[in-house]
Motif scaffolding. Sequence first.
Motif, PDB file in Angstrom:
ATOM      1  N   CYS A  34       0.818  -1.204   0.000  1.00 41.41           N
ATOM      2  CA  CYS A  34       0.000   0.000   0.000  1.00 41.41           C
ATOM      3  C   CYS A  34       0.860   1.266   0.000  1.00 41.41           C
ATOM      4  N   SER A  35       2.002   1.203   0.673  1.00 39.88           N
ATOM      5  CA  SER A  35       2.848   2.390   0.765  1.00 39.88           C
ATOM      6  C   SER A  35       3.587   2.678  -0.531  1.00 39.88           C
TER       7      SER A  35
ATOM      8  N   ALA B 231       2.950   5.889  -2.246  1.00 45.37           N
ATOM      9  CA  ALA B 231       3.586   7.143  -1.846  1.00 45.37           C
ATOM     10  C   ALA B 231       4.712   7.512  -2.800  1.00 45.37           C
TER      11      ALA B 231
ATOM     12  N   VAL C 287      -4.058   4.998   3.276  1.00 46.93           N
ATOM     13  CA  VAL C 287      -2.963   4.057   3.522  1.00 46.93           C
ATOM     14  C   VAL C 287      -2.379   4.174   4.929  1.00 46.93           C
ATOM     15  N   PRO C 288      -2.072   5.376   5.440  1.00 48.85           N
ATOM     16  CA  PRO C 288      -1.529   5.430   6.808  1.00 48.85           C
ATOM     17  C   PRO C 288      -2.490   4.877   7.857  1.00 48.85           C
TER      18      PRO C 288
ATOM     19  N   ALA D  90      -2.286   1.093   7.701  1.00 51.90           N
ATOM     20  CA  ALA D  90      -1.070   0.598   8.341  1.00 51.90           C
ATOM     21  C   ALA D  90      -1.174   0.684   9.859  1.00 51.90           C
TER      22      ALA D  90
ATOM     23  N   SER E  11       6.580   3.795   6.781  1.00 51.24           N
ATOM     24  CA  SER E  11       6.935   3.287   5.459  1.00 51.24           C
ATOM     25  C   SER E  11       6.351   4.163   4.363  1.00 51.24           C
ATOM     26  N   TRP E  12       5.261   4.873   4.698  1.00 49.10           N
ATOM     27  CA  TRP E  12       4.692   5.843   3.752  1.00 49.10           C
ATOM     28  C   TRP E  12       5.741   6.886   3.378  1.00 49.10           C
TER      29      TRP E  12
ATOM     30  N   TRP F 201       8.736   5.444   1.340  1.00 48.23           N
ATOM     31  CA  TRP F 201       8.459   5.289  -0.081  1.00 48.23           C
ATOM     32  C   TRP F 201       8.336   6.641  -0.781  1.00 48.23           C
ATOM     33  N   THR F 202       7.856   7.648  -0.066  1.00 45.52           N
ATOM     34  CA  THR F 202       7.848   8.993  -0.655  1.00 45.52           C
ATOM     35  C   THR F 202       9.278   9.441  -0.946  1.00 45.52           C
TER      36      THR F 202
ATOM     37  N   TYR G 266       2.290  11.961   8.920  1.00 41.55           N
ATOM     38  CA  TYR G 266       1.304  10.966   8.516  1.00 41.55           C
ATOM     39  C   TYR G 266       1.169   9.870   9.571  1.00 41.55           C
ATOM     40  N   THR G 267       2.280   9.494  10.195  1.00 42.30           N
ATOM     41  CA  THR G 267       2.207   8.515  11.284  1.00 42.30           C
ATOM     42  C   THR G 267       1.368   9.050  12.429  1.00 42.30           C
TER      43      THR G 267
END
Length: 638
Positions: free
Chosen positions: A94-95, A98, A205-206, A209, A224-225, A228-229, A449-450
Amino acid sequence: MSDETEPAPLITNPLAGISRECLLDQVTKFSESHGLAKYLSIMRKGALVAQNPTAFEAIQEPEALDEDEIKALRDEAEYKWRVPWLLYLTIITCSIGAAVQGWDQEGSNGANLTFPAQFGIGGDTDHDVLLVGLINSAPYIGSALIGCWLSDPLNCHFGRRGTIFVSALFCLLTPIGGALTQNWQQLLITRILLGVGMGIKASTVPIFAAENSPAAIRGALVMSWQLWTAFGIFLGCSANLAVGQMGRIAWRLQIGSAFIPAIPLTLLILFWRYRDAMESLLRLRNHPIQAARDLYAIHAQVEIEDEAIGVSTFVKRLVQLFAIPRVRRATLASFVVMIGQQMCGINLIAFYSSTIFKDAGTSDFNALLASWGFGLVNFIFAWPAIWTIDTFGRRSLLLFTFPNMAWSLLAAGLCTLIPKSDGAHVGLVALFVYVFATFYSPGEGPVPYTYSAEVFPLSHREVGMSWAVATCLFWAAVLSITFPKILAATGALGAFCLYAGFNVTAFVMIFLWMPETKQRTLEELDYVFAVPTNVFIKYNFTKVIPWWFRRYILWQGDAILKPLYHFDDDVTSGPPSIAMEDYPTEVSDTGATVDSRDHATTPEAPTSAVATGADVITIFSQAEREAAAVLPTCLLNK
């Protein structure tokens, strides 16, 4: 809004207080009615574990746990990273989306050098400068105004997986459309549509997760978002270098290449199907006892939450973001951390670093090469956050990194005063931009985002995350539109100095309004956000600042910071206590004082809260009532 009118049902462990016979009867009916009869034996054990998570070894026959089941539950706490590879793959899959956002940012960065001239908007007039800024910010406009707010209804109708698939389609097709455009109007439209997909994805997605991650490593998995960004930014920089010397089509390849990371996301989401909830949890947990415990806890929690909430609409939930004190504090904290990401200046680097380096006197290719270095540094230094975000905490990371981002941007700006004829000019500017990236990547990069994905209660999680992401991306759009004008009016020195000042402002906002959330279950965060805002601010001024001065200025190693609140180590002794230390609070209308040094507790509370692998949480905190025992009503509504 007074405590008498706000909805605050007592919701903790929904299984507490139910007799063993009644609970097992409910489990049997649940299993038979949902096609889980073949799992009945393990479901009965799992429900008993969910009822009292810390006493699983004391469960008596015939549901007593065997040695393997006991070992699995013990290992769950002792070896926090020992989770099934499929859980890692689920979050990584899913990440990946990003990376589209990061790649597109850098695609635009490189394309800014050539596409404006081809579309006749490459002049220095206000019209042309603002149009270039508008096109760069278009994905953020689409996200903030449309995409983020579609997340809540799409999640309600299609679930997490279906919503992510819809966003993947947008992210797959729109970059290709952008590469084929024939005028700036068409390019603007395709980038707005890309933003719709980005907004849906970033708001979903966040959360996905966070819901699937154990509390001890939730921050690392959700970040991980950002990883990947950062990887997408690096790949976008690499693509810019690869095609940067291909003439008139270079900008088309730079923008269009952003579709590449959307391919694996689309395919994995499309073909990776789950048969049912139990089958999913069996694959995402180390042992069937964990899956059974989590599934029944989720079922029980959802039932009681549905009963407490009643009929809820999107508009009602949106209004409650600002009306319910516990939710309002989360809304404020998410706003602060999200707008801080824009105030720090990362997007002026991500979108305009090539332009800044070119203005510093280097060639187009060298400007792309310097931007590639930024992407590499940003990606490499994102990795430490996997460890630091759950070790040092979200708040501590930001309070450390923001001052360092401020001085590094200021230094980069001052280096622009070096004559362009001096070879050190571009090199030193690039150096301090890289220093900025080393502090951004493990701090304000992964935290927003976390943090936003974990602070909202279950009932408001989608709309809360939509608010948070819309806040972030709306201000990203504003800054992207205005930065070319700022750069033209003040030069690189003025722009860098302006954002250095923004970093200082963001530091103050975080210090005042952002509570720490590290290694707390999503339920425990209800207690954290039950503390009134003015009590939290007063604690920071009267306790944190004096402690910091004694510890780090006077170097008094014995300086101790008393906590604002603490959680009982013995989870069987009751809910967490809120210890608002040493705060006699004056009531404005009577002049009476309340000594909030007392601990707020509720004797009749259930013995423990469920902290499942999916971190199913309460919706309105009992702590709001607990704080009411020691604080005046007027303060609870702040």
